[in-house]
Design an enzyme around this catalytic site. Structure first.
Site, short mmCIF file in Angstrom:
data_model
loop_
_atom_site.label_atom_id
_atom_site.label_comp_id
_atom_site.label_asym_id
_atom_site.label_seq_id
_atom_site.Cartn_x
_atom_site.Cartn_y
_atom_site.Cartn_z
N HIS A 164 9.55 11.66 1.43
CA HIS A 164 9.66 10.19 1.47
C HIS A 164 8.93 9.65 0.23
CE1 HIS A 164 8.68 6.12 3.02
NE2 HIS A 164 9.64 6.31 3.90
N ASP A 206 2.64 15.45 5.78
CA ASP A 206 3.09 14.12 6.17
C ASP A 206 3.74 14.26 7.56
OD1 ASP A 206 4.60 11.89 6.70
OD2 ASP A 206 5.53 11.77 4.72
N GLN A 230 7.12 11.86 10.82
CA GLN A 230 8.30 12.10 11.66
C GLN A 230 8.11 13.26 12.64
OE1 GLN A 230 10.63 9.99 11.86
NE2 GLN A 230 10.41 8.84 9.96
N LYS A 256 5.36 4.55 14.59
CA LYS A 256 6.48 5.49 14.82
C LYS A 256 6.25 6.29 16.10
CE LYS A 256 7.49 6.04 9.90
NZ LYS A 256 8.75 5.33 9.65
N CYS A 302 14.35 5.73 1.60
CA CYS A 302 13.11 5.97 0.83
C CYS A 302 13.00 7.44 0.41
CB CYS A 302 11.86 5.57 1.59
SG CYS A 302 11.80 3.83 1.98
N1 PLP Z 1 6.77 9.72 5.52
C1 PLP Z 1 7.91 9.84 6.20
C2 PLP Z 1 8.53 11.19 6.36
C3 PLP Z 1 8.52 8.72 6.75
O1 PLP Z 1 9.66 8.84 7.42
C4 PLP Z 1 7.89 7.46 6.58
C5 PLP Z 1 8.52 6.23 7.11
O2 PLP Z 1 9.69 6.18 7.40
C6 PLP Z 1 6.70 7.38 5.89
C7 PLP Z 1 6.16 8.54 5.37
C8 PLP Z 1 5.99 6.09 5.67
O3 PLP Z 1 5.49 5.60 6.87
P1 PLP Z 1 4.84 4.15 6.95
O4 PLP Z 1 5.83 3.21 6.34
O5 PLP Z 1 4.61 3.93 8.39
O6 PLP Z 1 3.57 4.21 6.17
#
Ligand code: PLP
Length: 404
Positions: free
Chosen positions: A122, A199, A202, A225, A363
């Site tokens: 992401h 990370d 998900q 999430k 993203c």
């Molecule tokens: N990393 C992954 C794999 C994501 O899917 C997301 C959000 O969709 C993020 C990071 C970023 O999360 P946040 O916008 O809650 O900081």
């Protein structure tokens, strides 16, 4: 076992309509809906406990502090960290990764050093490293993947050099659904004495995660999430690592003493929590964790797996539909395109049928470049979704396809 009707009754939003159609909410990777107990926790705390935490001698401040610190313990237990000192509250995954990139970069990286990411990251696990690259002259190495969306582990092993300072990869891809072998990725990094950031944005909502089993030095996730409120998230870090890192922001709460000559910082986690924390949000996150824990993360994983298998089977029957991401280990995310229909057109027309999906690059533009496409339609499932809703999606896609 999941009693989906009982669960759905806990989520008032799921019984609303959009455009006079029952809402089918398949945008769970972007954010999840909130059970009543989470929303009530926010309202009740504002109504009856609200006071700034940590600094007050008065009753309310102490009660709010107790709730906030109890939430830290709830998070610790949920991810099986060793100590609450390893749980830093942040605004979400993005802030957690930015915190680490800044702080780790400041302490441990110099010009010429390298960080290893994967092709399916992401943007929030790419851009902070690029900002660090611009500030410190480090470079980024990328683990490639095969056409099923699985990381090439042999290529990964070749990326290490004496300049490698950190590996930072996603646990589950928000586009492909791939569940990466993060335990193995971590073990390989450790053979090179390189720490790892996972990370978990998900993964945490969908499966049991265990910090002591995983053994990564750092792990990030977002409250919203995992059925909690927006604006609160977590950076887990092994205590010995967090205590080696410099603070990310300065201010109140993160100091032991301040004079104009010298400031002494708190230890982790407070060192990384400058300013008033979102203490109402952390209590809400704890409620969300209690909620999913009561259902059982293993039950959630099994039910969502069943939904995803069912959806995959049904979608594969749709003429011209291509699925992106067919890894052997896959979470509850399906990205697809149908014929030449633009993802935005598909998403907009499905929306008119009451079906909320996400469209675009999600993203993850470097991944789109790898796939040779601009974007996909993405349906992502939660334990409150049903097979009937998947049938509605499939019927909707067929209807839209006929229009083109
Ligand atoms: N990393 C992954 C794999 C994501 O899917 C997301 C959000 O969709 C993020 C990071 C970023 O999360 P946040 O916008 O809650 O900081």
């Amino acid at each position: 076992m999941i009693d989906v009707e009982k669960i759905r009754a806990d989520f008032p939003i799921l019984s609303r309509t959009v455009y006079d159609k029952p809402l089918v909410y398949f945008d769970n990777s972007a954010t999840t809906q909130k059970p009543r107990c989470v929303v009530e926790s926010l309202v009740n705390e504002y109504y009856s406990v609200n006071a700034n935490v940590h600094r007050g001698v008065h009753f309310l401040s102490q009660q709010a502090t107790e709730l906030h610190e109890a939430a830290r313990e709830t998070v610790r237990a949920f991810i099986n960290a060793r100590s609450t000192n390893e749980i830093v509250f942040t605004r979400g995954t993005t802030e957690s990764i930015n915190l680490l990139a800044y702080s780790f970069g400041e302490a441990f990286m110099q010009e010429g050093d390298e960080v290893i990411l994967s092709v399916m990251e992401h943007h929030s696990n790419i851009v902070p490293w690029q900002i660090l690259a611009a500030r410190k002259g480090i470079s980024i190495k990328v683990i490639p993947m095969n056409d099923n969306g699985e990381l090439l582990m042999d290529e990964y092993k070749k990326l290490f050099s004496e300049k490698t300072k950190l590996v930072s990869v996603t646990h589950v891809s928000n586009v492909l659904g791939t569940v990466n072998p993060v335990k193995e990725i971590t073990a390989i990094a450790h053979e090179h004495n390189v720490p790892v950031l996972i990370d978990g944005a998900q993964s945490v909502p969908h499966m049991t995660v265990d910090m002591q089993d995983l053994d990564a030095e750092f792990f990030a996730f977002s409250g919203h999430k995992v059925y909690g409120p927006t604006g609160v998230g977590v950076l887990y870090g092994k205590e010995e690592w967090l205590n080696k890192l410099p603070p990310y922001q300065g201010g109140g709460e993160m100091i032991q003493s301040v004079s104009f000559e010298k400031t002494v910082f708190e230890q982790a986690p407070l060192k990384f929590e400058a300013g008033t924390p979102d203490y109402i949000g952390t209590t809400g996150l704890a409620k969300a964790i209690d909620y999913v824990t009561a259902i059982g993360m293993d039950n959630i994983a099994a039910y969502e797996h069943e939904l995803t298998e069912y959806a995959t089977r049904r979608l594969k029957d749709v003429d011209g539909l291509r699925i992106f991401g067919e890894a052997e280990h896959k979470g509850s995310v399906i990205s697809f395109l149908v014929g030449n229909i633009h993802h935005l057109d598909m998403g907009t027309l499905l929306d008119r049928l009451g079906i909320a999906v996400r469209t675009g690059h999600h993203c993850a533009q470097p991944l789109m470049i790898r796939l040779g496409i601009e974007g996909t339609v993405r349906a992502s499932f939660s334990f409150y979704n049903t097979k009937e809703e998947i049938d509605a999606l499939v019927d909707g896609i067929k209807k839209v396809s006929k229009m083109f």
